[in-house]
Design a protein around this motif. Structure first.
Motif, short mmCIF file in Angstrom:
data_model
loop_
_atom_site.label_atom_id
_atom_site.label_comp_id
_atom_site.label_asym_id
_atom_site.label_seq_id
_atom_site.Cartn_x
_atom_site.Cartn_y
_atom_site.Cartn_z
N LYS A 177 5.19 9.37 -9.92
CA LYS A 177 4.76 9.38 -11.33
C LYS A 177 4.04 10.68 -11.66
CE LYS A 177 2.70 6.28 -14.74
NZ LYS A 177 2.05 4.97 -14.95
N GLU A 178 3.22 11.14 -10.73
CA GLU A 178 2.52 12.41 -10.95
C GLU A 178 3.51 13.57 -11.02
OE1 GLU A 178 -0.21 12.55 -7.71
OE2 GLU A 178 -1.54 11.02 -8.56
N GLU A 179 4.53 13.54 -10.18
CA GLU A 179 5.56 14.58 -10.23
C GLU A 179 6.29 14.53 -11.57
OE1 GLU A 179 8.25 14.26 -6.98
OE2 GLU A 179 6.70 14.48 -5.45
N PHE A 180 6.61 13.32 -12.04
CA PHE A 180 7.30 13.16 -13.31
C PHE A 180 6.45 13.72 -14.46
CE2 PHE A 180 8.06 10.68 -17.16
CZ PHE A 180 9.42 10.83 -17.32
N SER A 181 5.17 13.39 -14.44
CA SER A 181 4.28 13.86 -15.50
C SER A 181 4.16 15.37 -15.51
CB SER A 181 2.88 13.23 -15.34
OG SER A 181 2.96 11.83 -15.42
N ALA A 182 4.15 15.95 -14.29
CA ALA A 182 4.02 17.41 -14.19
C ALA A 182 5.28 18.12 -14.66
CB ALA A 182 3.71 17.80 -12.74
N GLN A 183 6.44 17.47 -14.49
CA GLN A 183 7.70 18.13 -14.81
C GLN A 183 8.22 17.83 -16.20
OE1 GLN A 183 10.46 17.09 -11.70
NE2 GLN A 183 9.16 17.89 -10.07
N ASN A 184 7.62 16.86 -16.88
CA ASN A 184 8.11 16.46 -18.19
C ASN A 184 6.97 16.46 -19.20
OD1 ASN A 184 11.07 15.36 -17.67
ND2 ASN A 184 9.77 14.66 -15.99
N PHE A 201 8.26 6.83 -17.66
CA PHE A 201 8.54 7.00 -16.23
C PHE A 201 9.32 5.82 -15.70
CE2 PHE A 201 7.22 5.93 -11.86
CZ PHE A 201 7.75 7.03 -11.20
N GLU A 202 10.43 6.11 -15.04
CA GLU A 202 11.22 5.09 -14.38
C GLU A 202 11.66 5.64 -13.02
OE1 GLU A 202 14.53 3.83 -16.67
OE2 GLU A 202 13.34 3.11 -18.37
N ASP A 212 0.83 -1.21 0.00
CA ASP A 212 0.00 0.00 0.00
C ASP A 212 0.86 1.26 0.00
OD1 ASP A 212 -2.31 -1.47 -0.02
OD2 ASP A 212 -2.68 -1.32 2.13
N LYS A 213 1.86 1.27 0.88
CA LYS A 213 2.73 2.45 0.98
C LYS A 213 3.56 2.64 -0.28
CE LYS A 213 3.27 2.83 6.02
NZ LYS A 213 2.14 2.02 6.41
N TYR A 214 4.07 1.54 -0.83
CA TYR A 214 4.92 1.64 -2.02
C TYR A 214 4.13 2.16 -3.22
CZ TYR A 214 7.70 0.27 -6.04
OH TYR A 214 8.39 0.30 -7.23
N HIS A 215 2.96 1.59 -3.45
CA HIS A 215 2.18 2.04 -4.61
C HIS A 215 1.74 3.49 -4.46
CE1 HIS A 215 1.59 -2.41 -5.35
NE2 HIS A 215 1.99 -1.96 -6.51
N HIS A 216 1.43 3.89 -3.24
CA HIS A 216 1.09 5.29 -3.00
C HIS A 216 2.30 6.18 -3.30
CE1 HIS A 216 -0.82 8.77 -1.30
NE2 HIS A 216 0.08 8.87 -0.33
N PHE A 217 3.47 5.74 -2.86
CA PHE A 217 4.71 6.48 -3.08
C PHE A 217 5.01 6.61 -4.57
CE2 PHE A 217 9.37 6.11 -3.70
CZ PHE A 217 9.79 7.27 -3.07
N ILE A 218 4.88 5.50 -5.31
CA ILE A 218 5.18 5.51 -6.75
C ILE A 218 4.17 6.37 -7.51
CG2 ILE A 218 5.20 4.07 -8.81
CD1 ILE A 218 7.76 3.95 -7.17
N PHE A 267 -3.82 17.12 -3.47
CA PHE A 267 -2.80 18.08 -3.02
C PHE A 267 -1.62 18.11 -3.99
CE2 PHE A 267 1.26 18.71 -0.89
CZ PHE A 267 1.07 19.95 -0.29
N ASN A 268 -1.15 16.94 -4.39
CA ASN A 268 -0.01 16.86 -5.29
C ASN A 268 -0.33 17.46 -6.67
OD1 ASN A 268 1.72 15.66 -3.45
ND2 ASN A 268 1.10 13.58 -4.01
N ALA A 269 -1.55 17.24 -7.11
CA ALA A 269 -1.95 17.82 -8.40
C ALA A 269 -1.92 19.35 -8.33
CB ALA A 269 -3.35 17.34 -8.78
N HIS A 270 -2.43 19.89 -7.22
CA HIS A 270 -2.42 21.33 -7.00
C HIS A 270 -0.98 21.85 -6.95
CE1 HIS A 270 -3.86 25.18 -5.92
NE2 HIS A 270 -3.67 25.11 -4.61
N LYS A 271 -0.12 21.12 -6.24
CA LYS A 271 1.29 21.52 -6.13
C LYS A 271 1.99 21.43 -7.49
CE LYS A 271 4.12 18.39 -5.05
NZ LYS A 271 4.80 17.27 -4.40
N ASN A 272 1.71 20.36 -8.23
CA ASN A 272 2.40 20.15 -9.51
C ASN A 272 2.03 21.20 -10.54
OD1 ASN A 272 3.70 17.92 -8.49
ND2 ASN A 272 2.19 16.45 -9.25
N VAL A 273 0.81 21.72 -10.47
CA VAL A 273 0.41 22.80 -11.38
C VAL A 273 1.30 24.02 -11.15
CG1 VAL A 273 -1.41 24.49 -11.85
CG2 VAL A 273 -1.98 22.07 -11.67
N PHE A 274 1.54 24.33 -9.86
CA PHE A 274 2.39 25.48 -9.53
C PHE A 274 3.79 25.26 -10.06
CE2 PHE A 274 5.63 27.20 -6.67
CZ PHE A 274 5.34 28.55 -6.72
N TYR A 275 4.37 24.08 -9.80
CA TYR A 275 5.75 23.85 -10.21
C TYR A 275 5.89 23.66 -11.72
CZ TYR A 275 7.48 23.88 -5.48
OH TYR A 275 7.84 24.28 -4.23
#
Length: 627
Positions: A106-113, A120-121, A96-102, A376-384
């Motif tokens: 992945k969302e960060e990667f998509s937002a930055q690339n 994604f790796e 559960d923790k690992y899949h949440h972490f990944i 929250f991460n989606a909101h953050k990733n839009v900013f970055y």
């Protein structure tokens, strides 16, 4: 369920089974089924019993690192079947923790690339370590199962052979009751030592065995004395079990007592034969009542645990609400988002540390938490993502400045080029951040171009000109004249004389860069003269300061002016901080003791002195700004 039914004894004494009386205490069939299933499982593999001695942690509150360490410890030190439930709990919590972490990565990667074709790796060594340990456990378990299965099948065949032997013995006509009794006891002994069998065949085989034992007791009616002796022995053994069960009711560790009660049920069923019909119902009802009491005590513990889980659910729902609120706040600065991320991490940790929630809402609560974090991460990733676009624009602007600096770095027209180079440097400071992977390289390139120009400029400035050498000689001679100058004692006359000396000094012009120490000597003479004047401390200080600023300006020493301004700002901050501290200290002294307290008076004088100093520093700062 009656003793007769539990012993699989139907009409062992040749009479119809007596109906249960209304006042007989019944225990829930589900509890008996639970005990039977547990005993069947432990009968199949004795090592399973050891699981009760291994603590089960709250795996949901452990980090992935802690889960990996716990798995490694169990696999290295415990038997595979004893830790089956532990390993499954660890695996689920880690997964559960690992899949949440990944998902977050992945969302960060998509937002930055934004570029197409990028896959994604993410390399996470801890996951590899966890998988290696878990795969080692599965291999050990498979090996254990293979060996166990062979033994179980052999034991099953042995027990079937014993049943067949028992059946043939009972059906034979040429064996005396006495010999038959001895042979049945021998079969019983071998049955007890026959070993474990597959759990799915456990009840069928035992029922079959009990059926033929019942047939034997039917035959034993012919030898009532031997039969009664055996039934009495069984009764005494079951009474001992009841006595032990009663002692377990006083055990403070309820779960341990319940496990030991399960073992007593196993002995009751597997190792002890039936009792006389007269005692059968009573003794079974007594054992059942004790089992019910133990079950009620365990249910009480479960109720307390459920209350705790309900409280934890409320805590986790509140944490989720706070995360959802974080995901809607409008943040427009990197520093603000860093603070938000710290809050998010604190809430995430609090969620995992909170503990278990009721089983029926576990998945729902986990899904709500993941959705809140994802929002929250989606909101953050839009900013970055916007920041990244801005940084690429900044990169383009800074590259243009690098090219301009490179074109000008060889210029020898210092008068025309220097203002342009300084503007380029100022523009650079205003542009802002560029992507991190370009930051160091582009700054190095820009700095080298600027340094190349200013090093050449300073080298040219440091070269002595005839005019500067002449100015130095004049200032040197003037210093000798000033040594003989004395004040008349008339304040106004002396002040005008000092101002005249300053004006004369300025007329001599600039001296060579490497001989500027002469300016310091002149300032020392001025300081000594100002000390002798009857000027206020403030006026004296400001005149000295003004003279120093003019010298910096005349020498076009912009760096020295910037350093002076930085120093003054720092002093202002220090004095303001000191004033605040002194005023704050006074607040802790009672009002009744403030009036005549000499310490308070001294602190107040100190505050006034600091305020005067603050005013002076601010005037100096304003004078620099006005230049």
């Amino acid at each position: 369920m009656s003793e007769a039914q539990h012993d699989n004894l139907q009409n062992a004494d040749g009479q119809e089974q007596i109906e249960q009386k209304e006042n007989v205490t019944l225990i829930s069939q589900s509890v008996l089924d639970e005990i039977d299933n547990s005993n069947a499982e432990e009968n199949e593999d004795d090592s399973i019993k050891e699981k009760h001695e291994i603590p089960v942690l709250d795996y949901d509150v452990l980090s992935m690192e802690e889960l990996t360490d716990e798995l490694e410890k169990l696999v290295e030190n415990e038997k595979v079947m004893a830790i089956k439930d532990h390993v499954e709990g660890i695996r689920k919590a880690f997964s559960d923790k690992y899949h949440h972490f990944i998902e977050e990565k992945k969302e960060e990667f998509s937002a930055q690339n934004n570029e197409e074709g990028l896959d994604f790796e993410y390399h996470f060594p801890l996951k590899n370590k966890f998988d290696d340990i878990y795969n080692s456990y599965k291999a050990s378990k498979a090996k254990h199962f293979k060996q166990l299965q062979n033994n179980l099948e052999q034991n099953f065949a042995t027990r079937e052979g014993l049943i067949e032997e028992l059946k043939n013995l009972i059906d034979s006509d040429d064996t005396s009751i006495s010999d038959m009794f001895k042979k049945v006891n021998d079969i019983r002994d071998r049955w007890k030592n026959a070993g474990a069998i597959p759990r799915d065949k456990y009840n069928i085989l035992w029922n079959n065995y009990h059926f033929h034992i019942e047939r034997f007791y039917d035959i034993m009616n012919l030898d009532k004395e031997a039969r009664d002796l055996d039934l009495k022995n069984n009764l005494e053994q079951k009474q001992l079990i009841i006595a032990k069960a009663k002692e377990l009711l006083n055990e403070t560790d309820v779960m341990k007592a319940f496990r030991e009660l399960q073992l007593l049920h196993r002995v009751w069923k597997e190792e002890i034969g039936p009792v006389d019909r007269v005692h059968r119902e009573a003794i079974w009802n007594e054992f059942s009542e004790i089992t019910k009491q133990m079950h009620d005590k365990r249910e009480g513990l479960y109720a307390i645990a459920r209350e705790k889980e309900t409280e934890t659910l409320a805590i986790k729902n509140e944490i989720i609400r706070q995360i959802e609120a974080l995901g809607t706040e409008k943040i427009e600065a990197h520093s603000g988002w860093q603070a938000q991320i710290q809050k998010m991490e604190a809430l995430r940790e609090a969620f995992f540390k909170a503990g278990k929630v009721p089983a029926e809402v576990t998945e729902e609560t986990w899904a709500k938490f993941k959705n809140a974090v994802r929002a929250f991460n989606a909101h953050k990733n839009v900013f970055y993502k916007d920041i990244k676009n801005e940084q690429h624009e900044n990169l383009t602007k800074k590259l243009e400045l690098v090219e301009k600096a490179k074109l000008l770095k060889e210029s020898t027209d210092f008068a025309a080029t220097t203002p342009i180079m300084k503007k380029i440097q100022d523009d650079w400071k205003k542009i802002g951040h560029v992507p991190r992977k370009y930051s160091d390289s582009i700054w190095k390139e820009f700095k080298e171009a600027c340094n190349a120009y200013f090093d050449r400029m300073h080298e040219a400035k440091n070269a002595e000109t005839s005019e500067e050498v002449e100015a130095f000689e004049k200032k040197k001679a003037f210093l000798e004249e000033l040594k003989d100058f004395t004040l008349s004692g008339e304040h106004k006359t002396d002040l005008e004389s000092i101002k005249a000396h300053i004006a004369t000094w300025k007329t001599f012009g600039k001296v060579p860069f490497n001989r500027r120490h002469i300016e310091g000597k002149f300032n020392k003479i001025l300081d000594a003269l100002f000390e002798k004047l009857s000027l206020s401390k403030k006026d004296t200080e400001m005149m000295r300061f003004s003279n120093r600023l003019e010298q910096m300006s005349d020498n076009d020493d912009k760096r020295a002016l910037e350093q002076e301004q930085f120093f003054i700002r720092k002093k202002i901050d220090e004095v303001q901080s000191e004033i605040f501290q002194l005023e704050n200290n006074i607040q802790f002294i009672s009002s009744s003791s403030k009036g005549e307290n000499p310490f308070i008076k001294e602190v107040q004088k100190n505050i006034e002195r600091h305020k005067d100093d603050l005013k002076l520093w601010k005037e100096k700062l304003q004078q620099i700004k006005n230049m």
